[in-house]
Scaffold this active site. Sequence first.
Site, PDB file in Angstrom:
ATOM      1  N   ASP A   3      14.120  95.675 -58.473  1.00 34.63           N
ATOM      2  CA  ASP A   3      15.039  96.195 -59.491  1.00 34.63           C
ATOM      3  C   ASP A   3      15.071  95.322 -60.739  1.00 34.63           C
ATOM      4  OD1 ASP A   3      18.190  94.716 -59.107  1.00 34.63           O
ATOM      5  OD2 ASP A   3      16.455  94.160 -57.912  1.00 34.63           O
ATOM      6  N   SER A   7      14.328  88.722 -50.099  1.00 39.48           N
ATOM      7  CA  SER A   7      15.616  88.546 -50.760  1.00 39.48           C
ATOM      8  C   SER A   7      15.939  87.078 -50.938  1.00 39.48           C
ATOM      9  CB  SER A   7      16.733  89.211 -49.943  1.00 39.48           C
ATOM     10  OG  SER A   7      17.997  88.995 -50.547  1.00 39.48           O
ATOM     11  N   ALA A   8      16.659  86.769 -52.010  1.00 33.70           N
ATOM     12  CA  ALA A   8      17.221  85.431 -52.186  1.00 33.70           C
ATOM     13  C   ALA A   8      18.602  85.355 -51.552  1.00 33.70           C
ATOM     14  CB  ALA A   8      17.317  85.098 -53.674  1.00 33.70           C
ATOM     15  N   ASP A  44      12.210  94.176 -52.532  1.00 35.81           N
ATOM     16  CA  ASP A  44      13.468  93.452 -52.670  1.00 35.81           C
ATOM     17  C   ASP A  44      14.531  94.224 -51.881  1.00 35.81           C
ATOM     18  OD1 ASP A  44      15.448  91.669 -53.881  1.00 35.81           O
ATOM     19  OD2 ASP A  44      15.978  93.369 -55.149  1.00 35.81           O
ATOM     20  N   GLU A  59      20.377  80.029 -65.691  1.00 36.81           N
ATOM     21  CA  GLU A  59      19.519  81.129 -65.218  1.00 36.81           C
ATOM     22  C   GLU A  59      19.167  82.086 -66.350  1.00 36.81           C
ATOM     23  OE1 GLU A  59      19.658  85.152 -62.463  1.00 36.81           O
ATOM     24  OE2 GLU A  59      21.383  83.810 -62.484  1.00 36.81           O
ATOM     25  N   LYS A  71      10.655  83.702 -55.185  1.00 42.44           N
ATOM     26  CA  LYS A  71      10.366  84.768 -54.217  1.00 42.44           C
ATOM     27  C   LYS A  71       8.883  85.128 -54.347  1.00 42.44           C
ATOM     28  CE  LYS A  71      13.275  88.239 -54.380  1.00 42.44           C
ATOM     29  NZ  LYS A  71      14.202  89.218 -54.960  1.00 42.44           N
ATOM     30  N   ASP A 125      18.628  93.706 -52.219  1.00 41.68           N
ATOM     31  CA  ASP A 125      19.845  94.020 -52.971  1.00 41.68           C
ATOM     32  C   ASP A 125      19.526  94.840 -54.217  1.00 41.68           C
ATOM     33  OD1 ASP A 125      21.687  92.745 -51.267  1.00 41.68           O
ATOM     34  OD2 ASP A 125      21.293  90.793 -52.168  1.00 41.68           O
TER      35      ASP A 125
END
Length: 279
Positions: A261, A191-192, A81, A123, A242, A83
């Site tokens: 993370d 990454s999104a 990932d 979410e 992802k 971020d």
Amino acid sequence: FGMSIAAALRVTHCRSALARAEHVLEDLARRPQVVVCGDCSASSSASAHGAEQRRHRLASLRLKLARIISGGWQNLSVTTDFDRTVSSAGSMSSHGVLASFNVLDEAYRREAAAVSAKYYPIETDPNLSIADKLPHMKAWYQANHAAMAKQKIHRTMIRQAVREAQVQLRPRAQEVMLRAQEQSAPLLVFSAGLADVIEEVLVQQFGRLAPTTQVIGNRMLWDPSSGMLRGFSEPTIHMFNKNQSQVPRRPDRPHEILLGDSVGDVTMCDGAPNPPHLV
């Protein structure tokens, strides 16, 4: 024994690496609050059953590490990932880089805040399944992208925005990524967020990206004549999709190191054609 010097050095290197790995695992074993190998129950580790599960997972992790180390770089790929994994916890996100450069006006900020207020509770709703959340997450990201496409963003702004933002990488992240590139190990940065921003961050950090390195994220589509942003690539990538279905060039290596993370990042290797030994 007929062992060459090169082979002896490889054995010595493997033993040294395994010794370092064992030291890390021993440290983990002394920390009951640390999640090990999918153990998401913080309370279970206090019980005898939880302690036994923990020992079993550590043993499994030792075996995986031994296989990865003995297999060497030629059998290894790395998926990470970006971020708050490659970048530091307090660093700007890829979206934040553009926001800090003031290319996103107040109208965008209001629109983004409104869709966030609508979709963020979905979410994080524990009563909804991932399948239930998927269409809402897609709608959230697409609404953000549509709002961003209304802004007057020129492709040359990306480089300057990244330079001024000074995104900070985690300690030794650069060393790990450079090592993977030097060894021609497939490196997949997932990454999104905004792939163009992330790619520019890495280029400014490393000078160039190796052919074995891929950045998978939401790509900005530029008007070929004006250079202005006109939309985003499809399919839209968000936090719940992802996975390997988004990867055009899938690495086919028997061993894989996965870095993230959040618990949601563990799906980044789902759908691999030949599921690797994964750590």
